[in-house]
Design an enzyme around this catalytic site. Structure first.
Site, PDB file in Angstrom:
ATOM      1  N   HIS A  82       1.151  -1.336   0.252  1.00 35.92           N
ATOM      2  CA  HIS A  82      -0.097   0.126  -0.241  1.00 35.92           C
ATOM      3  C   HIS A  82       1.020   1.155   0.414  1.00 35.92           C
ATOM      4  CE1 HIS A  82      -2.466   3.514   0.988  1.00 35.92           C
ATOM      5  NE2 HIS A  82      -4.107   2.851   0.550  1.00 35.92           N
ATOM      6  N   GLY A  88      -9.411  -6.106  -0.697  1.00 31.28           N
ATOM      7  CA  GLY A  88     -10.947  -4.596  -0.579  1.00 31.28           C
ATOM      8  C   GLY A  88     -10.509  -3.639  -2.331  1.00 31.28           C
ATOM      9  N   HIS A  91      -8.947  -1.706  -2.825  1.00 28.45           N
ATOM     10  CA  HIS A  91      -7.076  -1.548  -3.657  1.00 28.45           C
ATOM     11  C   HIS A  91      -6.876  -2.413  -4.626  1.00 28.45           C
ATOM     12  CE1 HIS A  91      -6.659   2.079  -1.212  1.00 28.45           C
ATOM     13  NE2 HIS A  91      -6.358   1.254  -0.429  1.00 28.45           N
TER      14      HIS A  91
END
Length: 121
Positions: free
Chosen positions: A11, A73, A75
């Protein structure tokens, strides 16, 4: 020269030390002879596009993107497919593969469960 490589995809965070575990995984894989880059979705560099550009310039034919996320999720469901589609369009001679999130793998969940069990004792 290897014909395949891995991009570890995380991330990103504002705290630089947040990346240390991912850098450790990258370095361990490199020490085993695997061609590996580390890339971030946001905040940190390099981006997925930048990491892929390095590998494509080296003539890598197959790139496996490994999302270092515990769950699927937004992303991974929306952003990553868009990013990889753009890589495929821009680099038609390179095959880009994507693995599931780490948390989708039973051995990862088993390792987490074992660690929590030890920590709780």
């Amino acid at each position: 020269m290897p014909s395949s490589a891995v991009i570890l995809f995380a991330h990103g965070a504002r705290e630089g030390e947040w990346a240390r575990p991912f850098e450790s995984v990258r370095d361990s894989l490199r020490s085993e002879g695997l061609r590996v880059e580390l890339a971030y979705l946001e905040i940190m560099t390099p981006s997925l596009d930048d990491a892929a550009r390095v590998l494509v310039a080296e003539g890598i034919e197959v790139v496996t993107v490994v999302p270092l996320f515990l769950a699927q999720g937004k992303h991974l469901k929306r952003q990553l497919p868009e990013l990889v589609a753009a890589l495929r369009r821009g680099n038609p001679r390179t095959e880009f593969r994507v693995t599931p999130a780490l948390g989708d793998e039973p051995e990862v969940l088993s390792a987490i469960t074992a660690w929590v069990t030890r920590a709780a004792r």
